[in-house]
Design a protein around this motif. Structure first.
Motif: not given
Length: 533
Positions: A47-64, A323-331
């Motif tokens: 998880l310290t290799r970071h990540g991306l959560i992407a998707g259009a509005t209403g597809t479930g990003k916040t629940k992920t 020791g910090i992981g970053i996930f960017f959440v966007t569309q």
């Protein structure tokens, strides 16, 4: 011979069969059918290799995001998450436990999940105290010129002038704690008293100062004064566990500042920069010390200066060693610059839309960021994913990308709705951090020091008249001066005027009192040494 779907699902799942601890995402899907025994997972160590959560509005990003935050907390990993709309408050749901329903039960069956309603330890924070959470503030000195320029939407010339102003404040011992401090300093440096202070290191034009001042006034009129001041937030308070060893989820409530996207996105970056500055190097760990979810990430990169993007890229690249992981959440992945996107090893891509030519271009770019797969036609699949489904690839324990997996994601175990406001208020009132950060402090800073500096001096006492034949006490006549006291050939002119000016004497007094105390700055120009109160 066509390979049976179960064998294909098993082949994909084999790429996710990690020996060490991992987060459970869901199950492999083929041709719309889920295979509960074939799981898709993310190794904790990656998880310290970071990540991306992407998707259009209403597809479930916040629940992920909610699903990942729950499991991280259960594994003893603290989490920081921006809560734009208040949707994450349900994580703290013992008072309102999530209820199993037909949809949750069906999803649990599809993903092989022994689902049980669960609440997690949540610390509710509010940017500047605008909201019901514990206030999060920063001092201007700590925030630094680069992040401040981003908030004020300054161009590169104005940004460099702001950096010069901060340099002067640092070296002259003028604490910039809130907006009025910075405004007072700019006004001083363009006044008759202070206009020469920066002449030797580039100067500050009145036109540029005017632009910065107008931007500061606009920010202040929009409530920006609430975000800057003391007590300043300490990074260590984001890295905590509860009595049961579960990681505390710090949910930064931003619903009250949704109309100030540039401000809250930059404030989140300040928190990350503070963590980078304060934490020691730890190298590779079995699990991260903290995972940071950067929601609405496109706001961070929009209209950012070259210097800002360079420092952001460097922070993302180096913060893994803390020791910090970053996930960017966007569309869409295209919201993230390639220099940052290339460092995000874990991808959870929800459905994308292709209604316009720009949408089609973004879709094509998203497909190119995934490894080759013979099992899915990604261009078609990414437009047909259901809510709570995603295309996933992560880094395996040895750092190689896993096979692309169409994944039906597990349902979060906490409340998938907002917590009752009364329950949230009760949680905030019981926070151990409220006594530390609840009340703002306004101590002496640049505003007061400059005001005192510009006050007229007290009238000097008149010396007594000397008796006849005596010279005034304490004053040397021409015959009493040593050669060093006597005017030298060539003295006077411009040099004497500068040395004798009120501004130079004022600066010299300030510099003498803070000799050796100039603030050093790290990435993003944030103050490297914290000032303990």
């Amino acid at each position: 011979m066509v390979e049976p779907p179960t064998e294909t699902a098993a082949d994909i799942a084999a790429g996710y069969a990690f020996s060490a601890a991992a987060l459970e995402l869901g199950s492999v899907v083929l041709d719309g059918a889920a295979y509960p025994s074939h799981r898709v997972r993310i190794p904790l160590s990656m998880l310290t290799r970071h990540g991306l959560i992407a998707g259009a509005t209403g597809t479930g990003k916040t629940k992920t995001l909610q699903l990942l935050a729950e499991q991280l907390s259960a594994a003893g990993v603290p989490v920081v998450a921006a809560d734009i709309k208040g949707d994450l408050s349900g994580l703290a749901s013992p008072a309102q436990p999530a209820q199993p329903g037909d949809r949750v039960s069906a999803r649990a069956g599809d993903t092989g999940d022994d689902w049980q309603p669960t609440g997690f330890p949540v610390e509710f924070l509010a940017l500047g105290g605008l909201g019901s959470g514990v206030p999060v503030r920063a001092t201007m000195t700590s925030f630094g010129p680069l992040l401040m320029a981003k908030i004020l939407d300054l161009n590169e010339t104005q940004e460099s002038s702001l950096a010069l102003i901060f340099h002067y404040a640092d070296s002259a011992g003028l604490p910039l704690l809130d907006l009025k401090d910075l405004r007072a300093l700019i006004q001083y440096l363009t006044s008759e008293e202070g206009q020469d202070a920066l002449a030797g290191i580039g100067g500050l034009s009145k036109a540029t100062a005017g632009v910065i001042l107008r931007s500061l006034i606009t920010l202040e009129n929009n409530g920006g004064e609430a975000f800057f001041g003391e007590p300043e937030w300490e990074p260590a308070d984001l890295i905590r566990t509860d009595e049961a060893g579960r990681g505390v989820i710090s949910a930064l409530e931003l619903s009250a500042v949704q109309d100030k996207p540039r401000l809250f996105s930059t404030f989140l970056m300040w928190l990350l920069a503070e963590l980078f500055s304060e934490l020691p190097e730890v190298g590779d760990l079995d699990k991260p010390k903290l995972v940071f979810f950067f929601d609405e990430a496109h706001l961070l990169f929009s209209d950012a200066s070259k210097a800002f993007l360079e420092q952001l890229t460097q922070t993302v690249r180096l913060i893994r060693s803390k020791g910090i992981g970053i996930f960017f959440v966007t569309q869409v992945p295209a919201d993230v610059p390639d220099s940052v996107l290339g460092q995000l090893g874990n991808r959870v891509q929800h459905a994308l839309r292709a209604f316009t030519p720009d949408d089609a271009s973004d879709l094509a770019k998203a497909v190119r960021t995934y490894p080759k797969t013979a099992h899915y036609e990604l261009t078609e699949l990414l437009t047909q994913l259901g809510i709570g489904e995603a295309v996933v690839t992560v880094l395996s324990e040895r750092g190689a990308p896993t096979p692309v997996a169409w994944t039906r994601l597990r349902a979060p175990r906490s409340l998938m709705a907002q917590l009752d406001p009364a329950d949230q208020a009760q949680a905030v009132a019981g926070s151990p951090l409220l006594a530390k950060y609840g009340a703002s402090i306004d101590r002496e800073s640049a505003y007061e020091k400059l005001a005192a500096r510009l006050e007229p001096d007290e009238p000097a006492a008149q010396p007594e008249e000397p008796e006849a034949g005596q010279k005034p006490a304490g004053r040397a006549g021409p015959a009493d001066r040593t050669p060093a006291d006597s005017p030298q050939p060539g003295a006077g002119g411009a040099v004497a005027d500068v040395l004798g000016s009120t501004a130079f004497k004022s600066f010299a007094r300030s510099a003498a009192t803070v000799l050796g105390r100039e603030i050093t700055r790290s990435l993003f120009g944030t103050a490297k040494r914290r000032r303990r109160r």
